[in-house]
Design a protein around this motif. Sequence first.
Motif, PDB file in Angstrom:
ATOM      1  N   ASP A  85       0.824  -1.207   0.000  1.00 48.51           N
ATOM      2  CA  ASP A  85       0.000   0.000   0.000  1.00 48.51           C
ATOM      3  C   ASP A  85       0.862   1.262   0.000  1.00 48.51           C
ATOM      4  N   LEU A  86       2.184   1.082   0.197  1.00 49.83           N
ATOM      5  CA  LEU A  86       3.066   2.253   0.244  1.00 49.83           C
ATOM      6  C   LEU A  86       3.990   2.377  -0.965  1.00 49.83           C
ATOM      7  N   ALA A  87       4.414   1.230  -1.523  1.00 46.05           N
ATOM      8  CA  ALA A  87       5.450   1.315  -2.554  1.00 46.05           C
ATOM      9  C   ALA A  87       5.459   0.108  -3.480  1.00 46.05           C
ATOM     10  N   VAL A  88       6.127   0.296  -4.618  1.00 40.68           N
ATOM     11  CA  VAL A  88       6.434  -0.802  -5.538  1.00 40.68           C
ATOM     12  C   VAL A  88       7.936  -1.055  -5.441  1.00 40.68           C
ATOM     13  N   MET A  89       8.306  -2.296  -5.106  1.00 43.17           N
ATOM     14  CA  MET A  89       9.714  -2.637  -4.889  1.00 43.17           C
ATOM     15  C   MET A  89      10.085  -3.844  -5.738  1.00 43.17           C
ATOM     16  N   ASP A  90      11.255  -3.799  -6.368  1.00 42.73           N
ATOM     17  CA  ASP A  90      11.737  -4.944  -7.137  1.00 42.73           C
ATOM     18  C   ASP A  90      12.815  -5.672  -6.362  1.00 42.73           C
ATOM     19  N   VAL A  91      12.807  -7.000  -6.464  1.00 41.24           N
ATOM     20  CA  VAL A  91      13.869  -7.820  -5.883  1.00 41.24           C
ATOM     21  C   VAL A  91      15.004  -7.869  -6.901  1.00 41.24           C
ATOM     22  N   THR A  92      16.181  -7.393  -6.520  1.00 39.01           N
ATOM     23  CA  THR A  92      17.341  -7.390  -7.418  1.00 39.01           C
ATOM     24  C   THR A  92      18.495  -8.111  -6.712  1.00 39.01           C
ATOM     25  N   PRO A  93      19.564  -8.419  -7.453  1.00 35.82           N
ATOM     26  CA  PRO A  93      20.727  -9.050  -6.816  1.00 35.82           C
ATOM     27  C   PRO A  93      21.295  -8.184  -5.682  1.00 35.82           C
ATOM     28  N   ASP A  94      20.996  -6.880  -5.715  1.00 37.78           N
ATOM     29  CA  ASP A  94      21.474  -5.977  -4.668  1.00 37.78           C
ATOM     30  C   ASP A  94      20.406  -5.682  -3.625  1.00 37.78           C
ATOM     31  N   GLY A  95      19.382  -6.514  -3.553  1.00 39.08           N
ATOM     32  CA  GLY A  95      18.322  -6.302  -2.571  1.00 39.08           C
ATOM     33  C   GLY A  95      17.136  -5.569  -3.165  1.00 39.08           C
ATOM     34  N   LEU A  96      16.329  -4.958  -2.296  1.00 32.39           N
ATOM     35  CA  LEU A  96      15.084  -4.334  -2.740  1.00 32.39           C
ATOM     36  C   LEU A  96      15.327  -2.924  -3.249  1.00 32.39           C
ATOM     37  N   VAL A  97      14.827  -2.669  -4.456  1.00 39.10           N
ATOM     38  CA  VAL A  97      14.936  -1.345  -5.060  1.00 39.10           C
ATOM     39  C   VAL A  97      13.533  -0.760  -5.176  1.00 39.10           C
ATOM     40  N   VAL A  98      13.343   0.430  -4.634  1.00 42.52           N
ATOM     41  CA  VAL A  98      12.036   1.088  -4.681  1.00 42.52           C
ATOM     42  C   VAL A  98      11.849   1.703  -6.061  1.00 42.52           C
ATOM     43  N   ARG A  99      10.788   1.307  -6.752  1.00 43.00           N
ATOM     44  CA  ARG A  99      10.493   1.829  -8.099  1.00 43.00           C
ATOM     45  C   ARG A  99       9.480   2.962  -8.041  1.00 43.00           C
ATOM     46  N   GLU A 100       8.493   2.832  -7.148  1.00 39.40           N
ATOM     47  CA  GLU A 100       7.468   3.877  -7.019  1.00 39.40           C
ATOM     48  C   GLU A 100       7.059   3.964  -5.555  1.00 39.40           C
ATOM     49  N   ILE A 101       6.723   5.173  -5.145  1.00 40.30           N
ATOM     50  CA  ILE A 101       6.075   5.346  -3.840  1.00 40.30           C
ATOM     51  C   ILE A 101       4.628   5.731  -4.122  1.00 40.30           C
ATOM     52  N   LEU A 102       3.680   5.011  -3.479  1.00 44.23           N
ATOM     53  CA  LEU A 102       2.283   5.107  -3.875  1.00 44.23           C
ATOM     54  C   LEU A 102       1.468   6.060  -3.004  1.00 44.23           C
ATOM     55  N   THR A 103       2.097   6.662  -2.010  1.00 40.25           N
ATOM     56  CA  THR A 103       1.325   7.548  -1.142  1.00 40.25           C
ATOM     57  C   THR A 103       2.226   8.682  -0.693  1.00 40.25           C
ATOM     58  N   ASP A 104       1.674   9.562   0.117  1.00 40.71           N
ATOM     59  CA  ASP A 104       2.395  10.774   0.500  1.00 40.71           C
ATOM     60  C   ASP A 104       3.342  10.453   1.655  1.00 40.71           C
ATOM     61  N   ILE A 105       4.524   9.949   1.307  1.00 41.67           N
ATOM     62  CA  ILE A 105       5.460   9.493   2.328  1.00 41.67           C
ATOM     63  C   ILE A 105       6.874   9.704   1.784  1.00 41.67           C
ATOM     64  N   SER A 106       7.792  10.058   2.670  1.00 43.95           N
ATOM     65  CA  SER A 106       9.170  10.310   2.217  1.00 43.95           C
ATOM     66  C   SER A 106       9.945   8.996   2.150  1.00 43.95           C
ATOM     67  N   ASP A 107      11.072   9.031   1.456  1.00 41.85           N
ATOM     68  CA  ASP A 107      11.948   7.857   1.386  1.00 41.85           C
ATOM     69  C   ASP A 107      12.331   7.395   2.798  1.00 41.85           C
ATOM     70  N   ALA A 108      12.674   8.353   3.651  1.00 45.79           N
ATOM     71  CA  ALA A 108      13.119   8.018   5.013  1.00 45.79           C
ATOM     72  C   ALA A 108      11.983   7.377   5.819  1.00 45.79           C
ATOM     73  N   GLU A 109      10.763   7.908   5.646  1.00 41.99           N
ATOM     74  CA  GLU A 109       9.614   7.330   6.358  1.00 41.99           C
ATOM     75  C   GLU A 109       9.329   5.910   5.866  1.00 41.99           C
TER      76      GLU A 109
END
Lengths: 231, 218
Positions: free
Chosen positions: B173-197
Amino acid sequence: MKKNRSIEDAIAAIPSGATVMIGGFGNPGTPFSLINELVRQGQTDLTLIKNDANEPGHGISRLIENGQVKKLITTHIGLNKKVIEIMNAGDLIVEFHPQGILAEKIRTAGAGSFGFLSDIALDSEITRPEDLLDWQGRTYKVEMALNAQFALVHAARADTMGNLAYRSAAINFNPLMAMAADCVIAEAIDVGDPGCIPPEHVHTQSAFVSLLVALPSLTSDYGVMAHHVRH
Amino acid sequence: MSATDRILNRAAQEVVAGSIVNLGIGLPTQVIHFLPDDFDVQIHSENGILGAWKQAQPEAMDPFLIDSAGAYVTTRPGSSFFDSAVSFAMIRRARLDLTMIGAFEVDASGNLANWKIPGKFSPGIGGAMELAQKTRRIVVLTTHTDKKGRSKILETCRLPLTAKRCVNRIISDLAVMDVTPDGLVVREILTDISDAELQELTEAKLTFTGAEAANDGQ
């Protein structure tokens, strides 16, 4: 050979302690009438093989809630909190299999073979080291065939010889179980004379069916469940 | 838009025209309602349907025609019915393009746990192990945190696994994340929230690519 029996006589063939396969995925294909008669007759210490546990108060959940079942071999009971409680209380042994593996174990028994090699869930907690086989450079899981003394199946149509035809999502495990059990008891909504099902539309051949029960009517068990209707 | 609808709305965009898709019990089966009525997709329902579609009108509901979650579905022209062995032959032979599936836990390596919470709630395996292991693409739909506010997106799953290294993408409900060889990469944030939050609410370490937050504004 006529296979028609009364529902009382057909279910009376099952003794306490029997292993019984039961068709159905959720409601469709579940032989509710045969199950309700098994509840009424009260056989105990049953081992059941069914995809799911139906829902509280329905189908095999009634047998489990009634204390008639010692073990359930299944794939998913997530829609039945009652049976999960009974399992957690230690009053029911539950053995989970991946759904297609359970289907294939039953299909394999029905085809007269003894097992097959799989690569599903090799490193899961459902796999024991002794189930693994290294063969020509690859590792497989040995899945043994699964048969039973009895199968209870639900069909839409039957003829008096025991040929069966299923409808839409009520096929699921029924034709597989009908091949894998020693004594197959089928219930059918519509039973006619031989020839009423065109030969190419017969799903389960009469050779596999032992006893046939014509359902006089469908109980509310077979109907639409209001809580599965999205508004 | 509710948190659930935010997940479903975004999940619907994952469905590629012309593909064969399985939707797991729970949130995923609801994705179908977020697809256009004429969308070109074949929904595989593991109880034995290829070509399942949206819920029937009340007067047309057929108690013998449900999807894997029990909904009274319709079928589209070109659909077929089959037994459970055939249904899973289709899955294990990798004929499915996409499975969307729920999770108790999912982790930075793409491990999935959704069948057993020992001693508490064990729904069982159902089709999940075969779907997770054999479908070409696995998208997990899940709330970002559980009812107690704990992250469901972990560094390493603690519950018994359904399948290892199977998940390609997580939609919460907050983000779209891809599983990569380097771990989780955030592709989109779906709501009003900062990266740090977002990182604060997530046990797994997240990598941010600088993608614009796609606040849905609803």
